[in-house]
Design a protein around this motif. Structure first.
Motif, mmCIF file in Angstrom:
data_model
loop_
_atom_site.group_PDB
_atom_site.id
_atom_site.type_symbol
_atom_site.label_atom_id
_atom_site.label_comp_id
_atom_site.label_asym_id
_atom_site.label_seq_id
_atom_site.Cartn_x
_atom_site.Cartn_y
_atom_site.Cartn_z
ATOM 1 N N LYS A 30 0.792 -1.226 0.000
ATOM 2 C CA LYS A 30 0.000 0.000 0.000
ATOM 3 C C LYS A 30 0.823 1.274 0.000
ATOM 4 N N LYS A 31 2.055 1.169 0.473
ATOM 5 C CA LYS A 31 2.879 2.371 0.566
ATOM 6 C C LYS A 31 3.335 2.849 -0.807
ATOM 7 N N GLN A 32 3.340 1.930 -1.761
ATOM 8 C CA GLN A 32 3.930 2.247 -3.053
ATOM 9 C C GLN A 32 3.093 3.166 -3.916
ATOM 10 N N GLU A 33 3.778 3.947 -4.726
ATOM 11 C CA GLU A 33 3.122 4.752 -5.737
ATOM 12 C C GLU A 33 2.397 3.861 -6.732
ATOM 13 N N VAL A 34 1.251 4.322 -7.205
ATOM 14 C CA VAL A 34 0.508 3.514 -8.172
ATOM 15 C C VAL A 34 0.427 4.242 -9.505
ATOM 16 N N GLU A 89 -0.288 8.376 -4.786
ATOM 17 C CA GLU A 89 0.705 8.152 -3.742
ATOM 18 C C GLU A 89 0.732 6.701 -3.288
ATOM 19 N N ASN A 90 -0.452 6.131 -3.145
ATOM 20 C CA ASN A 90 -0.547 4.729 -2.723
ATOM 21 C C ASN A 90 -1.910 4.187 -3.141
ATOM 22 N N GLU A 91 -2.134 2.915 -2.870
ATOM 23 C CA GLU A 91 -3.368 2.304 -3.347
ATOM 24 C C GLU A 91 -4.611 2.881 -2.670
ATOM 25 N N ASP A 92 -4.456 3.287 -1.415
ATOM 26 C CA ASP A 92 -5.606 3.873 -0.716
ATOM 27 C C ASP A 92 -6.107 5.120 -1.417
ATOM 28 N N ARG A 93 -5.138 5.940 -1.816
ATOM 29 C CA ARG A 93 -5.505 7.170 -2.516
ATOM 30 C C ARG A 93 -6.261 6.849 -3.794
ATOM 31 N N THR A 116 0.156 -3.232 -13.257
ATOM 32 C CA THR A 116 -0.587 -2.545 -12.195
ATOM 33 C C THR A 116 -2.042 -2.385 -12.600
#
Lengths: 389, 186
Positions: free
Chosen positions: B5-9, B62-66, B16
């Motif tokens: 989740k921390k990773q840029e998407v 920024e991450n998957e949550d975003r 991806t």
């Protein structure tokens, strides 16, 4: 609201764990405390994930063709990119042409013209989401291969075989068989499907990664499904019935103009779902030699014992009638011979006939009925007219 | 799912895109169908449009949550806009009906539906047979019925179920919370 939201998220997660049966004792207690807290604040603690909710979603997602949608979206994005690039290229070409008086170099990169598509005759295959169609009767099988790169399909007269493509390119294909023809298809998993005249089947070119093998049928097909319990096979027959299969031979008939969807089981085991989209209802199981008839409107299924030969003879090119009313015989002849039969002798509509035809032509077949029931018939343009003598 | 989740998407990266689309598409359409009063085709179109738009714009998250928050929000806004447009055309015909459905506050829906997505993703990671057994269980099938449906013994069902639970615990157990703080609630 923020902390409220966090509460909701935590609440949802705990309920999810309980639902999946993996919540620890500690988490169960935590959930109880949280629900108490939520109801203390005057909210409904029962809102959140439920088993029914999940099942509904699960069924719903099964009914979606996510793979096809994905290709479609990606294709649209690629199209947009290509258009942009073309525009840039075009501008560059104009400049170059002015300089070099030649833009041949760029013209060669053009990706085909946009002529009106010709009306295709015979068996027609539509591929992917771009909606390209091919007439299979006059087609060089290489054309499919080269157009689609890694797609491995073998095409011979009256038959197309995807069995070499089990691990190959995944696309959604649709095959239309015209009247007066039949066609044989071998799907990527080795399943054989005989398609009757006036039938349409949609299927993926590979089942790789699918949780279920799913095809959609309009018309009539005889299926010999290759056994794979880990990947059930489902035939969606119109919007009235879905047939769930573990590995078996059966016939499904679901012509749009007919009131009933009929499934005849020859061997093995199938389950019939009335919920043709989500299969969420409990299946009715058939035994070999049984037929289920589902009424499209009443949404009811009845099961009868039948002679399966009657319903599968078309695969071998035969017409078998047993106590079959003329109204139905008429429809089958129309499909098999691509004609319209106009019956002006109402008294025979409900008459039941028994008989087998192997490779007689339409005239010979009608003659048999005419002699038996004393009527005459003639050909007028594209119609066959049945009259009193 | 959790660690990544921390990773840029970057959705334009095909791998991806495949993963994100496969995971989010069903739940977003499911969500949209409800907002559009059951119009399934429209719902699919809406969700596809949203994905195309993101790809066209080349947005990086920024991450998957975003990304998740953005997707839900876009889909919801599109649906509500569409509905508003339709409602004007229909001269308020079904206004009453629509408002009666607001029993669940909108901001509570995503938590519920995200959890369905998590569960589905976790279930798809299970071995085929395990997954099937679990799905039937969730549908309310009993062990004997599952055995019948799948043509295997009850013992096998039981042992597969146990194995499935252990695997699910692995996939879901580490989650502390559904990290959906980034909701943009327009």
């Amino acid at each position: 609201m923020e902390s409220n939201q966090e509460n909701r998220n935590e609440h949802a997660l705990l309920r999810l764990k309980r639902m999946a049966g993996i919540a620890t004792n500690e988490e169960m207690e935590q959930l109880e405390r949280l629900e108490q807290d939520i109801s203390d604040k005057g909210h409904n603690p029962k809102i959140g994930p439920t088993q029914e909710g999940y099942t509904e979603f699960e069924s719903f997602s099964l009914s979606l063709d996510t793979q096809a949608a994905k290709e479609k979206v990606w294709g649209r994005y690629q199209d947009h990119r290509a258009r942009k690039r073309k525009w840039v290229l075009g501008a560059a070409a104009a400049v170059l042409a002015a300089l070099l008086l030649s833009s041949v170099y760029f013209l060669r990169n053009g990706s085909g013209s946009t002529l009106e598509p010709p009306v295709l005759q015979g068996v027609v295959l539509s591929t992917g989401n771009s909606g390209e169609s091919y007439g299979l009767d006059h087609m060089d099988p290489q054309q499919l291969l080269t157009n689609n790169g890694s797609l491995k399909v073998a095409l011979t007269a009256g038959k197309m075989d995807y069995s070499a493509n089990a691990e190959g390119l995944k696309k959604s294909h649709n095959l239309k068989v015209p009247l007066a023809r039949t066609f044989e298809l071998v799907l990527a998993d080795g399943t054989k499907v005989h398609l009757n005249a006036g039938t349409e089947l949609s299927y993926p070119t590979s089942f790789k990664g699918d949780t279920i093998r799913r095809v959609r049928l309009k018309g009539e097909g005889y299926f010999e499904v290759s056994h794979n319990p880990a990947q059930p096979f489902i035939v969606e027959a119109g919007d009235a019935t879905a047939v769930r299969v573990l590995g078996t031979s059966f016939n499904v008939s679901c012509f749009e103009e007919e009131q009933e969807v009929r499934t005849v089981l020859v061997e093995g085991k199938v389950g019939i779902h009335l919920d043709a989209k989500n299969y969420s209802d409990k299946a009715v199981h058939l035994k070999p030699g049984q037929m289920s008839s589902t009424d499209r409107n009443a949404k009811t299924t009845r099961i009868t014992e039948v002679d399966t030969d009657l319903y599968t003879s078309w695969v071998r090119g035969q017409l078998i009638f047993q106590e079959t009313p003329f109204s139905e015989i008429k429809k089958r002849l129309e499909r098999k011979f691509d004609v319209e039969i106009v019956n002006r002798v109402p008294r025979i509509e409900a008459t039941r006939y028994t008989g087998i035809f192997k490779d007689e032509d339409l005239g010979a077949i009608l003659n048999v009925f005419a002699r038996y029931s004393d009527f005459e018939f003639k050909k007028e343009n594209h119609q066959i007219i049945i009259e009193e003598p | 799912m959790g660690e990544a989740k921390k990773q840029e998407v970057r959705l334009r990266d095909r791998e991806t895109f495949d993963q994100v689309f496969g995971s989010y598409y069903p739940i977003l359409v499911f969500h949209a169908v409800k907002l559009l009063d059951g119009d399934r085709n429209q719902a699919e179109d809406m969700v596809q449009d949203v994905f195309v738009k993101i790809l066209d714009l080349g947005k990086v998250f920024e991450n998957e949550d975003r990304l998740g928050a953005y997707l839900y929000t876009m889909v919801r806004n599109q649906c509500l806009n569409h509905k508003k447009f339709k409602q004007v055309r229909q001269l308020y015909a079904e206004k009453e009906k629509a408002s009666a459905k607001e029993a669940i506050p909108l901001w509570e829906v995503p938590a519920q539906e995200e959890s369905y997505r998590y569960l589905r993703d976790a279930l798809t990671k299970l071995p085929e047979r395990c997954r099937q057994i679990f799905e039937l269980t969730l549908r309310g099938y009993r062990i004997a019925e599952i055995a019948q449906e799948m043509g295997i013994s009850e013992e096998t069902v039981k042992s597969q179920k146990k194995r499935g639970k252990a695997l699910l615990r692995e996939h879901l157990g580490h989650l502390r919370t559904l990290t959906l703080v980034a909701w943009v609630l327009a």
